[in-house]
Design an enzyme around this catalytic site. Structure first.
Site, PDB file in Angstrom:
ATOM      1  N   HIS A 160       0.327  -1.347   0.230  1.00 22.28           N
ATOM      2  CA  HIS A 160      -0.520   0.041   0.112  1.00 22.28           C
ATOM      3  C   HIS A 160       1.047   1.496  -0.022  1.00 22.28           C
ATOM      4  O   HIS A 160       1.371   1.350   1.193  1.00 22.28           O
ATOM      5  CB  HIS A 160      -0.991   0.182   1.663  1.00 22.28           C
ATOM      6  CG  HIS A 160      -1.964   1.025   1.236  1.00 22.28           C
ATOM      7  ND1 HIS A 160      -3.383   1.092   1.811  1.00 22.28           N
ATOM      8  CD2 HIS A 160      -1.713   2.389   1.013  1.00 22.28           C
ATOM      9  CE1 HIS A 160      -3.958   2.701   1.221  1.00 22.28           C
ATOM     10  NE2 HIS A 160      -2.546   2.956   1.275  1.00 22.28           N
ATOM     11  N   HIS A 171       1.695   5.064  -1.959  1.00 22.15           N
ATOM     12  CA  HIS A 171       1.578   6.498  -2.455  1.00 22.15           C
ATOM     13  C   HIS A 171       2.249   7.342  -3.118  1.00 22.15           C
ATOM     14  O   HIS A 171       3.295   8.096  -2.214  1.00 22.15           O
ATOM     15  CB  HIS A 171       0.056   7.642  -1.437  1.00 22.15           C
ATOM     16  CG  HIS A 171      -0.759   6.683  -1.282  1.00 22.15           C
ATOM     17  ND1 HIS A 171      -2.086   7.043  -1.402  1.00 22.15           N
ATOM     18  CD2 HIS A 171      -1.147   6.250  -0.365  1.00 22.15           C
ATOM     19  CE1 HIS A 171      -3.424   7.047  -0.808  1.00 22.15           C
ATOM     20  NE2 HIS A 171      -2.151   6.792   0.618  1.00 22.15           N
ATOM     21  N   ARG A 176       2.313   9.469  -6.046  1.00 23.11           N
ATOM     22  CA  ARG A 176       1.692  10.335  -6.937  1.00 23.11           C
ATOM     23  C   ARG A 176       1.739  10.941  -8.581  1.00 23.11           C
ATOM     24  O   ARG A 176       2.514   9.564  -8.617  1.00 23.11           O
ATOM     25  CB  ARG A 176       2.378  11.814  -5.872  1.00 23.11           C
ATOM     26  CG  ARG A 176       1.678  11.507  -4.617  1.00 23.11           C
ATOM     27  CD  ARG A 176       0.437  11.872  -4.160  1.00 23.11           C
ATOM     28  NE  ARG A 176       0.450  11.787  -2.848  1.00 23.11           N
ATOM     29  CZ  ARG A 176      -0.241  11.181  -1.633  1.00 23.11           C
ATOM     30  NH1 ARG A 176      -1.539  11.075  -2.028  1.00 23.11           N
ATOM     31  NH2 ARG A 176      -0.535  11.742  -0.752  1.00 23.11           N
ATOM     32  N   ASN A 184      -5.771   7.318  -5.503  1.00 21.97           N
ATOM     33  CA  ASN A 184      -6.105   8.418  -5.693  1.00 21.97           C
ATOM     34  C   ASN A 184      -5.046   9.732  -5.850  1.00 21.97           C
ATOM     35  O   ASN A 184      -5.129  10.789  -5.257  1.00 21.97           O
ATOM     36  CB  ASN A 184      -6.460   8.714  -3.998  1.00 21.97           C
ATOM     37  CG  ASN A 184      -5.111   9.034  -3.205  1.00 21.97           C
ATOM     38  OD1 ASN A 184      -4.459   7.999  -3.274  1.00 21.97           O
ATOM     39  ND2 ASN A 184      -5.298   9.289  -2.198  1.00 21.97           N
ATOM     40  N   LYS A 226      -9.989  -0.151  -5.084  1.00 22.91           N
ATOM     41  CA  LYS A 226      -9.676   0.635  -4.129  1.00 22.91           C
ATOM     42  C   LYS A 226     -11.392   1.283  -3.504  1.00 22.91           C
ATOM     43  O   LYS A 226     -11.510   2.043  -4.366  1.00 22.91           O
ATOM     44  CB  LYS A 226      -8.622   1.361  -4.008  1.00 22.91           C
ATOM     45  CG  LYS A 226      -8.557   2.231  -2.759  1.00 22.91           C
ATOM     46  CD  LYS A 226      -7.814   1.637  -1.798  1.00 22.91           C
ATOM     47  CE  LYS A 226      -8.422   2.539  -0.422  1.00 22.91           C
ATOM     48  NZ  LYS A 226      -6.531   3.101   0.346  1.00 22.91           N
ATOM     49  N   HIS A 243     -10.935   1.070   2.775  1.00 23.67           N
ATOM     50  CA  HIS A 243     -10.173   2.607   3.507  1.00 23.67           C
ATOM     51  C   HIS A 243     -11.311   2.608   4.492  1.00 23.67           C
ATOM     52  O   HIS A 243     -12.382   2.439   4.084  1.00 23.67           O
ATOM     53  CB  HIS A 243     -10.167   3.674   2.211  1.00 23.67           C
ATOM     54  CG  HIS A 243      -9.514   4.647   3.878  1.00 23.67           C
ATOM     55  ND1 HIS A 243      -8.322   5.465   3.634  1.00 23.67           N
ATOM     56  CD2 HIS A 243     -10.226   4.789   4.836  1.00 23.67           C
ATOM     57  CE1 HIS A 243      -8.757   6.541   5.189  1.00 23.67           C
ATOM     58  NE2 HIS A 243      -9.507   6.322   5.242  1.00 23.67           N
ATOM     59  N   HIS A 251      -4.186  -0.308   6.250  1.00 22.64           N
ATOM     60  CA  HIS A 251      -3.671   0.409   7.284  1.00 22.64           C
ATOM     61  C   HIS A 251      -4.703   0.746   8.149  1.00 22.64           C
ATOM     62  O   HIS A 251      -5.238   1.417   9.246  1.00 22.64           O
ATOM     63  CB  HIS A 251      -3.422   1.935   7.006  1.00 22.64           C
ATOM     64  CG  HIS A 251      -4.904   2.359   5.304  1.00 22.64           C
ATOM     65  ND1 HIS A 251      -5.994   2.271   6.240  1.00 22.64           N
ATOM     66  CD2 HIS A 251      -4.578   3.597   4.557  1.00 22.64           C
ATOM     67  CE1 HIS A 251      -6.735   3.191   5.656  1.00 22.64           C
ATOM     68  NE2 HIS A 251      -5.489   3.361   4.362  1.00 22.64           N
ATOM     69  N   LEU A 275      -5.108   9.461   7.938  1.00 17.66           N
ATOM     70  CA  LEU A 275      -6.094   8.984   8.266  1.00 17.66           C
ATOM     71  C   LEU A 275      -5.751   7.540   7.898  1.00 17.66           C
ATOM     72  O   LEU A 275      -5.270   7.168   6.914  1.00 17.66           O
ATOM     73  CB  LEU A 275      -6.902   9.182   7.249  1.00 17.66           C
ATOM     74  CG  LEU A 275      -7.089  10.874   7.689  1.00 17.66           C
ATOM     75  CD1 LEU A 275      -8.293  12.303   7.410  1.00 17.66           C
ATOM     76  CD2 LEU A 275      -8.013  10.531   9.344  1.00 17.66           C
ATOM     77  N   ASP A 327       1.380   2.516   3.432  1.00 18.65           N
ATOM     78  CA  ASP A 327       0.910   3.964   3.341  1.00 18.65           C
ATOM     79  C   ASP A 327       1.092   5.368   3.303  1.00 18.65           C
ATOM     80  O   ASP A 327       1.254   6.383   3.680  1.00 18.65           O
ATOM     81  CB  ASP A 327      -0.040   3.987   4.690  1.00 18.65           C
ATOM     82  CG  ASP A 327      -1.572   4.961   4.035  1.00 18.65           C
ATOM     83  OD1 ASP A 327      -1.554   5.323   2.592  1.00 18.65           O
ATOM     84  OD2 ASP A 327      -2.060   5.457   4.717  1.00 18.65           O
ATOM     85  N   HIS A 387       2.941  14.453   0.919  1.00 13.18           N
ATOM     86  CA  HIS A 387       1.965  15.472   0.799  1.00 13.18           C
ATOM     87  C   HIS A 387       3.476  17.057   0.675  1.00 13.18           C
ATOM     88  O   HIS A 387       4.273  16.847   2.315  1.00 13.18           O
ATOM     89  CB  HIS A 387       1.341  16.353   2.224  1.00 13.18           C
ATOM     90  CG  HIS A 387       0.425  15.432   1.677  1.00 13.18           C
ATOM     91  ND1 HIS A 387      -0.841  15.817   1.183  1.00 13.18           N
ATOM     92  CD2 HIS A 387      -0.065  14.609   2.439  1.00 13.18           C
ATOM     93  CE1 HIS A 387      -1.628  14.834   1.021  1.00 13.18           C
ATOM     94  NE2 HIS A 387      -1.646  13.408   1.912  1.00 13.18           N
ATOM     95  N   ALA A 436      -4.129  14.943   5.865  1.00  6.56           N
ATOM     96  CA  ALA A 436      -3.365  13.817   5.652  1.00  6.56           C
ATOM     97  C   ALA A 436      -2.626  13.267   5.470  1.00  6.56           C
ATOM     98  O   ALA A 436      -3.040  12.857   3.702  1.00  6.56           O
ATOM     99  CB  ALA A 436      -5.206  12.754   5.593  1.00  6.56           C
TER     100      ALA A 436
END
Ligand code: NCD
Ligand code: ZN
Length: 343
Positions: free
Chosen positions: A13, A15, A17, A41, A99, A136, A174, A219, A247, A251, A263
Site C-alpha cells: 500500500h 502513494h 503521486r 487516488n 480500492k 479504506h 492500514h 488517516l 501507506d 504531501h 492527511a
C-alpha cells in the site's frame, strides 16, 4: 557489525503521486521494495485500465535506470464502476486490485463511494473475477468521532461485505485499532490487513501532546497506546493475515504545516528500517521477513521475491526534508536517528 538479510520485501500500500513528487519519492520505494501496490487516488482518480496503463508508464519513466521495481496498479472504485470495467481490469496484466474509498474519508476521496450497499453489484463482479478489494475502512459520518470511525466501519459495513461475498479477497488497509485486529484474526482466510510504520511506532500523543505535530497526521488517525500495542502484537505474531503496507503518503510540507493540513505521513525514505525498529523492540526480528516479504505476495497470489536485501545495525540521521526548500516533503522521524540502515 550486526546485519539482517531477508528476502526483498514488497509494499502492499503506497502513494507515489505523479509529476515532480513522483520523481522525488519513487527511488525511495524502489530501493527497498521489489513491488508496490500503487494507490489510485490521483486528481482525477485512476478509474479505468487505460488510465492505469498511462500512470504505470509514468512511474516506469520516472524510475532510475539502475532500479528494478514493479508497480502493481489499482483502480479506484466509484458508484459508476461497471462489471465491464472490472472484467477489463481482470484481463489486464497491470491492474491487480480495486480500492474502495468511502466518499470524503481521506485525501482525494471525493469521487469515492457514497452508498456502500449500492456498489454490491460491483463487489459481486470483483468476487466473480477474483480481484481483491482494498478498503479504506472508515465511516464518513460527520457525527462519528474521528477516533471511532474505523471501528464503526467494521461494525456497519465490513461485516456485511464479508458475509455477502464470502469468496471476495479483502484487504482492510492500514488498520489502526485493536477491534480491526480482532476482526481480521477472527474472520475467514479471505480477509487480511496491512499495517503502517507510523501506527506501529506512535500513538496519538505524538500528534497532539505538547504541541500539534502535523507530520503525524494521517488517516485513519493515530489511536491510543492500547491500540498500538495490539498492532505490534499482530504484525510480529507471524499470522499471515497481517502484512506490510506503508501507506507512505507524501504531501508538500507547506500543505501539512498550515491551518488545515493534509492527511498523510511520508515513510518511504526509511520504511523497512522503521519496521525493523518495531520488530527488534518486540524481540521479533525473526518475524520481519514473513510480514515484509512473504504474506502479502501469498495473499495476492504472486510469486515471492527471490533476491535479498541486507540491513545493518548502524545509526543514521533522517534528513529534515527531501526535495528542495520550496517543494519539500518532511519525512517520518525527520532529523531523528534510526538504528537500522539498508545496505
Ligand atoms: C492518504 C493520501 O494522502 O493519499 N492519506 C493518508 O492519510 N493515509 C490517503 C489514504 O490512504 O487514506
Ligand atoms: Zn493510503
Amino acid at each position: 557489525m550486526k546485519t539482517l538479510t531477508i528476502t526483498r520485501p514488497d509494499d502492499w500500500h503506497t502513494h507515489v503521486r505523479n509529476g515532480a513528487l513522483l520523481k522525488t519519492v519513487l527511488p525511495h520505494t524502489a530501493k527497498q521494495f521489489a513491488r508496490a501496490i500503487i494507490m489510485p487516488n490521483l486528481k482525477p482518480p485512476v478509474t479505468t485500465v487505460a488510465q492505469a496503463l498511462i500512470y504505470q508508464d509514468e512511474i516506469l519513466q520516472a524510475l532510475p535506470a539502475d532500479m528494478d521495481f514493479t508497480p502493481l496498479m489499482t483502480l479506484y472504485l466509484t458508484g459508476k464502476t461497471s462489471e465491464a470495467d472490472i472484467k477489463l481490469a481482470a484481463e489486464s496484466d497491470a491492474v491487480v486490485a480495486f480500492k474502495l474509498y468511502p466518499a470524503g474519508a481521506t485525501t482525494n476521496s471525493d469521487a469515492g463511494v457514497a452508498n456502500i450497499t449500492a456498489i454490491f453489484p460491483a463487489l459481486s463482479a470483483l468476487e466473480k473475477y477474483n480481484l481483491p478489494l482494498l478498503i479504506h475502512g472508515e465511516v464518513t459520518d460527520e457525527h462519528c468521532d474521528i477516533f471511532d470511525r474505523e471501528r464503526l466501519f467494521i461494525e456497519t459495513h465490513l461485516n456485511t461485505i464479508v458475509k455477502n461475498f464470502p469468496a471476495l479477497r479483502i484487504v482492510l488497509e492500514h488498520v489502526t485499532t485493536s477491534e480491526a485486529v480482532q476482526f481480521v484474526k477472527a474472520t475467514a482466510k479471505t480477509v487480511a490487513a496491512t499495517i503502517t510504520p507510523q501506527h506501529l511506532l506512535f500513538n496519538r500523543n505524538a500528534l497532539l501532546a505538547g504541541g500539534i505535530r502535523p507530520h503525524f497526521y494521517c488517516l485513519p488517525i493515530l489511536k491510543r497506546e492500547q491500540h498500538r500495542l495490539a498492532l505490534v502484537a499482530a504484525a510480529t505474531s507471524g499470522n499471515p493475515k497481517f502484512f506490510l503496507g506503508t501507506d507512505s503518503a507524501p504531501h508538500l510540507s507547506s500543505l501539512k504545516e498550515t491551518a488545515c493540513g493534509c492527511a498523510g505521513c511520508y515513510s518511504a525514505h526509511a520504511a523497512i528500517e522503521l519496521y525493523a525498529e518495531v520488530f527488534e523492540r518486540a524481540d521479533a526480528l525473526d518475524k520481519l521477513e514473513g510480514f515484509a516479504s512473504f504474506y502479502g505476495a501469498d495473499f495476492y497470489r504472486l510469486p515471492r521475491n527471490t533476491t535479498t536485501i541486507t540491513l545493518e545495525k548502524q545509526t543514521w540521521t533522517v534528513p529534515s526534508i527531501y526535495g528542495d526548500a520550496e517543494h519539500s516533503i518532511t519525512p517520518l522521524k525527520a532529523g531523528e536517528t534510526l538504528s537500522w540502515r539498508l545496505r
